[in-house]
Scaffold this active site. Structure first.
Site, PDB file in Angstrom:
ATOM      1  N   SER A 160       0.792  -1.241  -0.071  1.00  0.00           N
ATOM      2  CA  SER A 160       0.099  -0.020  -0.114  1.00  0.00           C
ATOM      3  C   SER A 160       0.862   1.237  -0.020  1.00  0.00           C
ATOM      4  O   SER A 160       1.637   1.727  -0.904  1.00  0.00           O
ATOM      5  CB  SER A 160      -0.811   0.040   1.172  1.00  0.00           C
ATOM      6  OG  SER A 160      -1.867   0.963   1.049  1.00  0.00           O
TER       7      SER A 160
ATOM      8  N   LYS B 220     -19.615  18.448   4.323  1.00  0.00           N
ATOM      9  CA  LYS B 220     -18.697  18.719   5.268  1.00  0.00           C
ATOM     10  C   LYS B 220     -18.425  17.409   6.049  1.00  0.00           C
ATOM     11  O   LYS B 220     -17.220  17.087   6.448  1.00  0.00           O
ATOM     12  CB  LYS B 220     -19.036  19.733   6.102  1.00  0.00           C
ATOM     13  CG  LYS B 220     -17.969  20.070   7.426  1.00  0.00           C
ATOM     14  CD  LYS B 220     -16.581  20.386   6.806  1.00  0.00           C
ATOM     15  CE  LYS B 220     -15.686  20.768   7.971  1.00  0.00           C
ATOM     16  NZ  LYS B 220     -14.603  21.143   7.396  1.00  0.00           N
TER      17      LYS B 220
END
Length: 372
Positions: A212, A264
């Site tokens: 990763s 948000k």
């Protein structure tokens, strides 16, 4: 039996109190130490000289062992030979016993060395001159955790490296990382891009794992070497979190959250996660994955990105077939090969850490070997 159980419980309670007290003290000390200015220094080590000393030490040991065996043989010969024959041989032929001459020379040499050391104890011995080669290999190490805290040291090491390296020099990064936070590993990869942009040849060695975010760093290299059973790949993105909304609802506890901006906040741990919020969050992960794939493909264009960017990881022997690595070799073997015709120096930034930082790093190491 009851008394034994009570005694064990008493010891357990006492140990718990002591541990809690020690943790509290360490936390208070760390709060004070955080106010002090932290700093560090760059340390260099001549790896080639280290191996040269090992070789010289072995040769010295080997010679001492040979001298010891030779002395033993001489002693055995002297015991077997009659003293009278030795005297007659010396008197009649006027010849000297070669073993006796050797022993005398050895004794004289030792006395001379001893006298020299005694009379010149104040004089510093002249260090042997190490032959400087034309090219240099600089060795860096990155042992990453989930939050890539090592990037702080890597920044300092790369800055020092770029200040002293020449165009013909090479950089070897010994990389160990299971991946972690996207932004932290993105910054770590950007530090390696600085090396490439400077025109230096960069090699990454993976002895255990580069998955990763770890592979996000590794793919920047001009050349990737890996131990056969190292874990490589995992080009994917993951996010997970528990949701306690149903638990709060069961006990009639309201969770209020106020935001400005439609997105948000998408998914939360305590509020109810709608299908729309989940879809938006997944879109964000997909976008990060696309950027990840583009970054890998930029530095390794020969890869079949659709095949290898599935989030899977492989042993290096298999990763070699996909082109994720270029060669099966350990970092130790790479360094020993380089020592033959290059100066080999390690660069390490030693940081002064606070107690709290030390505890934090210790705890994060628990998760460090889990591939993401």
């Amino acid at each position: 039996m009851v008394y034994l159980i009570d005694f064990i419980l008493f010891l357990a309670k006492t140990a718990t109190l002591l541990i809690g007290f020690v943790v509290a003290i360490l936390f208070l000390v760390s709060l004070r130490s955080n106010n002090a200015q932290s700093g560090g220094k760059i340390e260099f080590k001549d790896i080639g000289d280290h191996f040269e000393q090992i070789k010289e030490g072995f040769l010295e040991f080997k010679n001492d062992e040979s001298d010891s065996k030779r002395d033993e043989k001489k002693s055995e010969s002297a015991e077997k030979a009659p003293l009278a024959n030795s005297e007659n041989y010396a008197a009649e032929d006027g010849a000297l016993d070669p073993d006796a001459v050797t022993a005398e020379k050895s004794s004289t040499k030792k006395e001379a060395i001893s006298a020299k050391k005694f009379w010149q104890f104040w004089k510093k011995e002249e260090a042997p001159k190490v032959e400087q080669k034309e090219k240099t290999l600089y060795v860096l190490e990155f042992d990453g955790d989930v939050h890539a805290e090592e990037v702080k040291n890597l920044r300092e090491e790369v800055s020092a490296l770029l200040h002293i390296a020449n165009k013909n020099d090479e950089v070897l990064l010994k990389l160990t990382s299971p991946g972690g936070a996207v932004n932290s590993y993105g910054l770590a990869a950007s530090q390696l891009v600085r090396i490439r942009d400077k025109g230096l040849n960069l090699t990454v060695a993976v002895d255990e794992v580069a998955a990763s975010g770890g592979y996000l760093m590794a793919c920047v290299a001009n050349h990737i070497v890996a131990a056969p059973f190292a874990i490589v790949g995992s080009i994917g993105v993951v996010a997970e979190l528990p949701n306690f909304h149903k638990v709060l609802e069961k006990y009639n506890i309201d969770y209020e959250q106020f935001t400005a901006g439609e997105y948000k906040r998408t998914v939360t741990m305590f509020g109810e996660n709608t299908d729309e919020a989940k879809a938006k969050f997944k879109d964000e992960l997909t976008e990060i994955h696309l950027v990840f794939k583009d970054f890998v493909h930029q530095y390794r264009p020969s890869l079949d990105i659709q095949t290898i960017a599935t989030g899977e990881y492989w042993l290096a022997v298999k990763a070699l077939e996909f082109g994720l690595v270029d060669e099966l070799k350990t970092s130790d073997a790479y360094i020993l090969d380089a020592i033959k015709d290059k100066n080999v120096y390690s660069i390490k930034y030693i940081e002064k850490t606070t107690v709290r930082q030390g505890i934090s790093r210790f705890l994060t190491r628990i998760m460090k070997r889990v591939p993401f």
